[in-house]
Design an enzyme around this catalytic site. Sequence first.
Site, PDB file in Angstrom:
ATOM      1  N   TRP A  51       0.839  -1.215   0.000  1.00 32.63           N
ATOM      2  CA  TRP A  51       0.000   0.000   0.000  1.00 32.63           C
ATOM      3  C   TRP A  51       0.862   1.247   0.000  1.00 32.63           C
ATOM      4  O   TRP A  51       1.879   1.282   0.694  1.00 32.63           O
ATOM      5  CB  TRP A  51      -0.862  -0.020   1.259  1.00 32.63           C
ATOM      6  CG  TRP A  51      -1.410   1.318   1.678  1.00 32.63           C
ATOM      7  CD1 TRP A  51      -0.731   2.319   2.326  1.00 32.63           C
ATOM      8  CD2 TRP A  51      -2.738   1.801   1.493  1.00 32.63           C
ATOM      9  NE1 TRP A  51      -1.569   3.391   2.545  1.00 32.63           N
ATOM     10  CE2 TRP A  51      -2.803   3.095   2.045  1.00 32.63           C
ATOM     11  CE3 TRP A  51      -3.900   1.256   0.909  1.00 32.63           C
ATOM     12  CZ2 TRP A  51      -3.958   3.866   2.049  1.00 32.63           C
ATOM     13  CZ3 TRP A  51      -5.060   2.026   0.919  1.00 32.63           C
ATOM     14  CH2 TRP A  51      -5.086   3.305   1.474  1.00 32.63           C
ATOM     15  N   ASP A  54       0.630   9.139   0.987  1.00 28.62           N
ATOM     16  CA  ASP A  54       1.185  10.461   0.665  1.00 28.62           C
ATOM     17  C   ASP A  54       2.570  10.470   0.007  1.00 28.62           C
ATOM     18  O   ASP A  54       3.465   9.733   0.431  1.00 28.62           O
ATOM     19  CB  ASP A  54       1.372  11.296   1.941  1.00 28.62           C
ATOM     20  CG  ASP A  54       0.234  11.201   2.907  1.00 28.62           C
ATOM     21  OD1 ASP A  54      -0.790  10.604   2.579  1.00 28.62           O
ATOM     22  OD2 ASP A  54       0.384  11.728   4.020  1.00 28.62           O
ATOM     23  N   SER A 114       4.418  11.070   7.430  1.00 26.94           N
ATOM     24  CA  SER A 114       4.792  11.967   6.341  1.00 26.94           C
ATOM     25  C   SER A 114       5.750  13.070   6.764  1.00 26.94           C
ATOM     26  O   SER A 114       5.778  13.491   7.917  1.00 26.94           O
ATOM     27  CB  SER A 114       3.541  12.607   5.735  1.00 26.94           C
ATOM     28  OG  SER A 114       2.914  11.666   4.915  1.00 26.94           O
ATOM     29  N   ASP A 181       3.337  16.039  10.108  1.00 26.45           N
ATOM     30  CA  ASP A 181       3.639  16.365   8.706  1.00 26.45           C
ATOM     31  C   ASP A 181       4.427  17.673   8.551  1.00 26.45           C
ATOM     32  O   ASP A 181       3.924  18.666   8.001  1.00 26.45           O
ATOM     33  CB  ASP A 181       2.351  16.397   7.857  1.00 26.45           C
ATOM     34  CG  ASP A 181       1.498  15.133   8.024  1.00 26.45           C
ATOM     35  OD1 ASP A 181       2.065  14.094   8.411  1.00 26.45           O
ATOM     36  OD2 ASP A 181       0.277  15.183   7.784  1.00 26.45           O
TER      37      ASP A 181
HETATM   38  C1  FRU Z   1      -2.426  11.864   5.257  1.00 28.38           C
HETATM   39  C2  FRU Z   1      -1.799  11.191   6.482  1.00 28.38           C
HETATM   40  C3  FRU Z   1      -0.771  12.096   7.141  1.00 28.38           C
HETATM   41  C4  FRU Z   1       0.108  11.111   7.874  1.00 28.38           C
HETATM   42  C5  FRU Z   1       0.130   9.950   6.929  1.00 28.38           C
HETATM   43  C6  FRU Z   1       0.173   8.619   7.580  1.00 28.38           C
HETATM   44  O1  FRU Z   1      -2.898  10.955   4.330  1.00 28.38           O
HETATM   45  O2  FRU Z   1      -2.801  10.809   7.390  1.00 28.38           O
HETATM   46  O3  FRU Z   1      -1.330  13.099   7.958  1.00 28.38           O
HETATM   47  O4  FRU Z   1       1.383  11.594   8.164  1.00 28.38           O
HETATM   48  O5  FRU Z   1      -1.041  10.041   6.124  1.00 28.38           O
HETATM   49  O6  FRU Z   1       0.299   7.601   6.641  1.00 28.38           O
END
Ligand code: FRU
Length: 397
Positions: A51, A54, A114, A181
């Site tokens: 899978w 981001d 992320s 993030d």
């Molecule tokens: C967005 C998110 C981010 C996080 C990541 C985890 O899609 O939820 O906020 O860092 O995906 O996979």
Amino acid sequence: MTGFTPDAPVLHEIKNHSEELTKAEAGVAAFAAKRNNRWYPKFHIASNGGWINDPNGLCFYKGRWHVFYQLHPYGTQWGPMHWGHVSSTDMVNWKREPIMFAPSLEEEKDGVFSGSAVIGDDGKLRFYYTGHRWANGKDNTGGDWQVQMLAEPDNDELTSATKRGMIIDCPTDKVNHHYRDPKVWKTGDKWYMTFGVSSAEKRGQMWLFSSDDMVKWTYEQVLFEHPDPDVFMLECPDFFPIKDVEGNEKWVIGFSAMGAKASGFMNRNVSNAGYMIGTWTPGEAFQPETEFRLWDCGHNYYAPQSFNDGERQIVYGWMSPFVEPIPMQDDGWCGNLTLPREITLGADGDLHTAPVAEMDGLRENTTDFGAISLGVNGEQTIADDAEAVEIEMTIDL
Ligand code: FRU
């Protein structure tokens, strides 16, 4: 606010990182070996198996484009996050690179979330990302516990990195779990970082930190709070300057807003990725001059991240398979990224995104159909025998 930005990075190793990376490679390879290619993309970035979500750590570094992405190597649904990696010299032909990060520290026990990449004044790249743990130690029923982390590449090809550890802890009494993030940039003599926060009052915010050395960070202020009280978190925030056609500088704030209610044609996705244009001066909050606008009107555009290659602001988004059941989940892979798009500020005062010029290099044959008029429910076949097609249309509604 003080007390949550340590003087030096903090890290507690609980697993051997290179062993975890080897296991993760085997996880992806096992899916790749039995992958069903019926919908596997021809030129969009996807993992060999497993899978992805981001885009992360986007950069142009030492002559190569680098795209990292959130990766779950052991399933075709979201799970403990790693960073996958591909690189390219032309943004058209991509080379698979070793998986970059696997969870190996206490501070990121349940996922390497992320983050972004930035090149320092010394010409060296840094990765900033979120270390994720479940607050109750086992699952998402108790919410997240998240902190910001720093890592540095071991070589110019970015094929491996050394984790430096946690650089910003979470003041848990001021945060409603979501805290993630990071995006880093330089303005004047200072480095700045922002990331998404759900405040104790459950408001979607972006907090601003500054640093002189990219390692020790100081909390400055709330950079932006979303005006909609339903919005409780701003995922994957982005923040960059852009020039309008007259050369005036504007700032663009981008985020994926969680919690907004649908209104008319707006906010029809589970969470909605968009931007506002405005102004920013260090020492002040972002001043929006527009309302929130979607980056893309499709239903599957999420968590975009942009970067500047020295000349252009380029963005990749995640084509999220948000709608259940997810069609390719039984095929050994799930999720892919959009084509890279260049962001420009047009004469109409709004942002425009269009595939970067390099994408023309994907074309083998082109056909010009001229003007086509379609009545209500009218149909026209554009191509019925091609392996992959790109359709470029100007639509007069
Ligand atoms: C967005 C998110 C981010 C996080 C990541 C985890 O899609 O939820 O906020 O860092 O995906 O996979």
